[in-house]
Write a protein that holds these residues in place. Structure first.
Motif, PDB file in Angstrom:
ATOM      1  N   ASP A   1       1.032 -49.903 -10.672  1.00  0.00           N
ATOM      2  CA  ASP A   1       2.347 -49.287 -10.768  1.00  0.00           C
ATOM      3  C   ASP A   1       2.378 -48.012 -11.602  1.00  0.00           C
ATOM      4  O   ASP A   1       3.451 -47.435 -11.800  1.00  0.00           O
TER       5      ASP A   1
ATOM      6  N   ILE B   1       2.221 -44.154 -12.383  1.00  0.00           N
ATOM      7  CA  ILE B   1       2.701 -43.042 -11.560  1.00  0.00           C
ATOM      8  C   ILE B   1       1.524 -42.181 -11.115  1.00  0.00           C
ATOM      9  O   ILE B   1       0.753 -41.686 -11.938  1.00  0.00           O
TER      10      ILE B   1
ATOM     11  N   ILE C   1       4.807 -37.245  -8.741  1.00  0.00           N
ATOM     12  CA  ILE C   1       6.262 -37.192  -8.771  1.00  0.00           C
ATOM     13  C   ILE C   1       6.696 -36.255  -7.659  1.00  0.00           C
ATOM     14  O   ILE C   1       6.395 -35.059  -7.689  1.00  0.00           O
TER      15      ILE C   1
ATOM     16  N   PRO D   1       9.207 -40.559  -8.758  1.00  0.00           N
ATOM     17  CA  PRO D   1       7.871 -41.086  -9.039  1.00  0.00           C
ATOM     18  C   PRO D   1       7.341 -41.973  -7.899  1.00  0.00           C
ATOM     19  O   PRO D   1       8.083 -42.772  -7.332  1.00  0.00           O
TER      20      PRO D   1
ATOM     21  N   SER E   1       4.088 -44.585  -7.244  1.00  0.00           N
ATOM     22  CA  SER E   1       2.987 -45.288  -7.903  1.00  0.00           C
ATOM     23  C   SER E   1       1.703 -45.199  -7.072  1.00  0.00           C
ATOM     24  O   SER E   1       1.737 -44.918  -5.871  1.00  0.00           O
TER      25      SER E   1
END
Length: 127
Positions: A12, A14, A17, A23, A25
């Motif tokens: 999870d 990031i 973005i 964001p 993952s």
């Protein structure tokens, strides 16, 4: 092991973005990449795929998906001039093209879509 094969271990965290989606993952990026890769793999291992790139999540996802599927992505600017694209198409004969929806590259049968991008067969197969 290559980075593109090892994305799940970051879970999870990031990865990127996106301006529109926020964001994303590593796990989500890998999941989206694998969805495309499953279709590109139908052309056989090491199939050449033209990957028409913009600065967006779909381009990144496509590139990673093709690498994970053991396809060979040839990165091209999505704004490539149509005459040059046609010459490259004739010279390299890729099995697929990953491109923005509505792009001139999309003359073949659509086999997968994600966001504003589609994977189309070129008609050249794996030769």
């Amino acid at each position: 092991m290559n980075f593109h094969d090892d994305q799940q271990k970051y879970g999870d965290a990031i990865a990127v973005i996106d301006q529109e989606r926020g964001p994303v993952s590593y796990a989500r990026l890998a999941q989206q990449a694998d969805a495309l890769g499953a279709h590109a793999a139908s052309g056989g291992a090491k199939s050449l795929v033209f990957c028409l790139c913009d600065n967006n999540l779909e381009s990144l996802t496509g590139y990673l998906g093709l690498l994970r599927a053991r396809a060979v992505p040839l990165l091209l600017n999505a704004g490539i001039h149509s005459d040059l694209y046609e010459k490259l198409l004739a010279a390299y004969r890729p099995a697929f093209a990953w491109h923005p929806r509505g792009h001139a590259a999309g003359r073949g049968r659509e086999v997968f879509a994600a966001g504003d991008y589609v994977l189309t067969e070129t008609g050249f197969g794996t030769s």
